[in-house]
Design a protein around this motif. Structure first.
Motif, PDB file in Angstrom:
ATOM      1  N   THR A   1     -78.296  56.334  10.302  1.00 31.69           N
ATOM      2  CA  THR A   1     -76.908  56.278   9.816  1.00 31.69           C
ATOM      3  C   THR A   1     -76.282  54.921  10.085  1.00 31.69           C
ATOM      4  O   THR A   1     -75.244  54.589   9.489  1.00 31.69           O
ATOM      5  CB  THR A   1     -76.071  57.376  10.491  1.00 31.69           C
TER       6      THR A   1
ATOM      7  N   CYS B   1     -74.834  57.238   0.641  1.00 37.11           N
ATOM      8  CA  CYS B   1     -74.824  58.705   0.733  1.00 37.11           C
ATOM      9  C   CYS B   1     -76.098  59.236   1.368  1.00 37.11           C
ATOM     10  O   CYS B   1     -76.059  60.161   2.203  1.00 37.11           O
ATOM     11  CB  CYS B   1     -74.638  59.307  -0.663  1.00 37.11           C
ATOM     12  N   VAL B   2     -77.242  58.656   1.002  1.00 37.34           N
ATOM     13  CA  VAL B   2     -78.525  59.139   1.520  1.00 37.34           C
ATOM     14  C   VAL B   2     -78.628  58.919   3.021  1.00 37.34           C
ATOM     15  O   VAL B   2     -79.029  59.824   3.773  1.00 37.34           O
ATOM     16  CB  VAL B   2     -79.689  58.453   0.778  1.00 37.34           C
ATOM     17  N   THR B   3     -78.292  57.721   3.491  1.00 41.85           N
ATOM     18  CA  THR B   3     -78.389  57.455   4.932  1.00 41.85           C
ATOM     19  C   THR B   3     -77.448  58.346   5.738  1.00 41.85           C
ATOM     20  O   THR B   3     -77.826  58.852   6.805  1.00 41.85           O
ATOM     21  CB  THR B   3     -78.067  55.977   5.219  1.00 41.85           C
ATOM     22  N   ALA B   4     -76.239  58.569   5.225  1.00 41.83           N
ATOM     23  CA  ALA B   4     -75.291  59.440   5.936  1.00 41.83           C
ATOM     24  C   ALA B   4     -75.782  60.882   5.956  1.00 41.83           C
ATOM     25  O   ALA B   4     -75.733  61.562   7.002  1.00 41.83           O
ATOM     26  CB  ALA B   4     -73.916  59.352   5.289  1.00 41.83           C
ATOM     27  N   PHE B   5     -76.276  61.378   4.823  1.00 43.37           N
ATOM     28  CA  PHE B   5     -76.729  62.771   4.746  1.00 43.37           C
ATOM     29  C   PHE B   5     -77.978  63.002   5.596  1.00 43.37           C
ATOM     30  O   PHE B   5     -78.070  63.990   6.325  1.00 43.37           O
ATOM     31  CB  PHE B   5     -77.013  63.138   3.291  1.00 43.37           C
ATOM     32  N   VAL B   6     -78.943  62.095   5.497  1.00 48.43           N
ATOM     33  CA  VAL B   6     -80.172  62.251   6.283  1.00 48.43           C
ATOM     34  C   VAL B   6     -79.870  62.170   7.780  1.00 48.43           C
ATOM     35  O   VAL B   6     -80.415  62.934   8.584  1.00 48.43           O
ATOM     36  CB  VAL B   6     -81.206  61.187   5.872  1.00 48.43           C
TER      37      VAL B   6
ATOM     38  N   LEU C   1     -77.062  63.005   9.287  1.00 49.13           N
ATOM     39  CA  LEU C   1     -76.416  64.255   9.681  1.00 49.13           C
ATOM     40  C   LEU C   1     -77.420  65.400   9.739  1.00 49.13           C
ATOM     41  O   LEU C   1     -77.358  66.259  10.635  1.00 49.13           O
ATOM     42  CB  LEU C   1     -75.299  64.583   8.690  1.00 49.13           C
ATOM     43  N   LEU C   2     -78.359  65.424   8.804  1.00 48.56           N
ATOM     44  CA  LEU C   2     -79.386  66.469   8.806  1.00 48.56           C
ATOM     45  C   LEU C   2     -80.259  66.391  10.053  1.00 48.56           C
ATOM     46  O   LEU C   2     -80.543  67.411  10.703  1.00 48.56           O
ATOM     47  CB  LEU C   2     -80.239  66.335   7.545  1.00 48.56           C
TER      48      LEU C   2
ATOM     49  N   THR D   1     -78.307  67.559  13.064  1.00 53.89           N
ATOM     50  CA  THR D   1     -78.206  69.014  13.101  1.00 53.89           C
ATOM     51  C   THR D   1     -79.486  69.645  13.627  1.00 53.89           C
ATOM     52  O   THR D   1     -79.450  70.596  14.421  1.00 53.89           O
ATOM     53  CB  THR D   1     -77.892  69.560  11.697  1.00 53.89           C
TER      54      THR D   1
END
Length: 256
Positions: A84, A118-123, A125-126, A129
């Motif tokens: 991120t 978007c990809v770096t932020a989503f990955v 966060l995933l 989690t």
């Protein structure tokens, strides 16, 4: 959380504040679309993303292949923040929008910057989690934030040449000092990250033993009750047989 985890978290928070206060606060005024495009061809930027890719592969290897719980915990805790960290995508996309003059088309790399942001932020966060499902929240949150700030700081140094933009001597001193505090907190947190898990494991083992003891005691009491019922039935049958006289049996047969 333990006292050592609290101290490590405080070091991370203080390091983040110092980095934010004494970091580079220059704006992007005067930056053109050509400047944004050229920045991604610089050797420093290429080196950063190459090292980040190698580092993520190393963390993946630790998660998939390492037999050490400590190294696996470290990999899970830091992988989300590391990926991120490259905040240049979102910043450069906004800079591109501001730099585009009327009548000029938006450059081809603008959608790519949005997608990568978007990809770096989503990955990230995933992965964060997934780490939260495996380890305690104190460790995961602090490790994520620490790795994120370190990755973002290195990204800023390499991509935006942060040290050249620092306004004074105090900033030159305090900015690396804040990063050092941050690294110290992350190292201390990693060294003590398993304390809560060990405590939780011992508590779970005690609860499991207690439940098994209760089940065993219940089964034994049920077996005793069944044996007592069988004994009572045998006594009743024996009593009935004794009370039944042969004469009564003969009379019953004659009546039939």
């Amino acid at each position: 959380p333990s006292n050592s985890q609290i101290v490590a978290t405080l070091l991370i928070v203080i390091g983040e504040v110092v980095v934010a206060v004494f970091g580079d606060h220059t704006n992007d005024s005067g930056v053109t679309v050509e400047d944004v495009a050229k920045s991604y061809a610089s050797p420093a930027t290429i080196s950063y993303f190459s090292c980040l890719a190698v580092y993520m592969l190393f963390l993946w290897y630790l998660i998939a292949k390492s037999k050490s719980p400590k190294w696996q915990r470290f990999a899970w805790g830091s992988c989300g923040g590391a990926i991120t960290g490259p905040q240049n995508f979102i910043k450069d996309s906004l800079t591109t929008v501001k730099a585009v003059v009327p009548g000029v088309k938006i450059p081809w790399f603008f959608p790519l910057l949005i997608v990568l942001a978007c990809v770096t932020a989503f990955v990230g966060l995933l992965l964060f989690t997934k780490a939260m499902k495996r380890y305690n929240a104190t460790y995961c949150a602090a490790a994520y934030v620490g790795s994120y700030v370190m990755s973002a700081s290195i990204n800023s140094i390499m991509h935006y040449n942060t040290f050249a933009s620092l306004p004074g001597t105090w900033n030159d001193i305090m900015y690396p000092f804040g990063l050092s505090l941050l690294m110290l907190g992350v190292c201390l947190l990693e060294a003590t990250g398993g304390e809560e898990e060990d405590c939780c494991e011992s508590v779970v083992e005690e609860e499991v033993d207690y439940i098994l003891e209760g089940i065993t005691a219940t089964m034994m009491s049920q077996e005793d009750a069944i044996e007592k019922a069988l004994r009572d039935c045998k006594e009743v049958f024996a009593y009935v047989q004794l009370e039944t006289q042969p004469e009564d049996v003969e009379e019953w047969e004659q009546a039939r």
